[in-house]
Design an enzyme around this catalytic site. Sequence first.
Site: not given
Length: 614
Positions: A70, A73, A195, A247, A265
């Site tokens: 992530s 992103k 993605y 998050y 992660v």
Amino acid sequence: MDKRAFQFSPVQRYLDRIHEELLDLKDGAVADYIPELTRADPSWLGIAMVTVDGHVYQVGDSRQSFTIQSISKAITYGLALEDRGLDQVLSKVGVEPSGEAFNSISLEPGTGRPMNPMINAGAIATTGLIASTPDAPPMQRILDAFGRYTGRPMAIEETVYRSESDTGHRNRAIAHLLLGYGILDRTPEEVVDLYFRQCSILVTARDLAMIGACLANNGVNPVTGVVALQSRYVEKVLSVMSTCGMYDFSGAWIFNVGMPAKSGVGGGITAVLPGQFGLGVFSPRLDAKGNSVRGIEACKRLSKDFSLHLFHVARSTSATVMRQVYDCAKRTSRRRRSEAELAVLAEQGHRIRVYELQGELLFGSAESVGVEILSELARVDYLVLDLKRVIGTDQASILVLSELCMRIADAGKRLFFTDGKHLYRFRKHLQGQAYRGQEPGPLHFEDTDHAVEWCENQLIARADTAGADTSVADLSQQYLCAAMTHDELESLRRAGLEREFKTGERIFHAGDRAESMFFILSGEVEVWIDTGASLPLSHHLRLSSLGPGMVFGEVALVNEKRRTANVSAAMETRCLELRFDAIPDALLVKMLMSMASHFANKIERDTQLIQQLA
């Protein structure tokens, strides 16, 4: 730059220490919802830091490859902003924190717009905005963008990509929802596959630190100089990292750590302190929210120990804190030296180095100063840091400079901090430390000139020059008497009067009538002026110090005016006072000729110094 400077730098030693301490932290578990991620060794721990000056520090498994997940992103969000512009991206993806897990389906009611680009829904929408060109399809453009941040070619871990693709049904469902709301203008399968691939790019902790450093450096890679992200979008990326990058832990993160960050992660975290550095941490064990346990702890410790919270207010900054650096081979103290002493300093003076600092010292600027000093340490024995133009120090810079002081003491060298009376916290911290028995201590000298003079004396004493004698009774060593015969010297001595002065005794005052000059036979005098209110910290400004074999007050031979400065005995001093009206005319002529020659040489040396300073 000498690699040893980094090896022994305060920052490197600090990272070494927290790495060793964090190895005992074994909470959390490796991510298992993507089967390939379970192959990671839970014991891995890598930490890296890259400053905006391009200095790289790393420890542990900092070059161990893992998939970015992530953290990608943040980079693709910046690329989408460059490709589509702010308005179009905002029409597809919001910037509000969701307060939910990374894989939540957080869509704005009515529009279907994802809440922010840091959750999966927003990241899929962002990936769908990456432009395609005939020469570079979207994936190639993403890899190229990553390469500008890291400074090296990037690759995809195919096994992780396939594992993500085989198990990523929830992400496919999110993509179909986005298509239904008109957020995607490509097929869901194409966008989700892109993605999955971007999340499977291989990186290291060092790469994450480089990514952070690019954002800290207004979008420019501090090592390669390549623009990784247009500067007008840097603040946008950092903003969403601050509010959404961790998050549903983002609020606690910005409260406790205070640095824009993004986690993945795979066990990575990249954090940014704008204007100072990027931080990369890799450790596969995750907490319940999907963030690296050791990574969070490392960032917390750095922020706390060095006061790096983004909202810690700095009063001001300087474009550079290094105002001037010089050595004593060409620029000496105000102590007047004999020819033998000057010869020693001309040859060995490079072993004394003075650093004049300015502005406010923060973590990044103090670290940069430390690196420069340590890179030259092998060629220097004595170091003086002039702090009179430093307007403040924060906790981070105090710790960095304190550690630097200990490293230099360990190397058998001497470091002095001068003109720092106004830096109360800094002085208090140093006064409470033991610096490997350095004597005199790092705060011993109030001003730079006296510190430099002490260092010069050490070099001169080591050279064992005749000029270092504490007593000179032979007038022939005086420059005014260089052309005189033995009989003339004896005549001159008989014309004078030997006088003794106690330590601190004023020999004459500025404004006194000038009627005589003084040959120093033993001891030391200081020539000084009272600056009045021009210097708030001290009214006593030393112009020069003179020792045995030197003369003072002789300029009045020419101008016959009043004294322009004060002269005091710096220690018990014995002088031969010679009244001007007692000097035979023939000897007076010789003295004036010697004086003219002396000052001509002095003007030549001063001109060379001015050229060097310019």
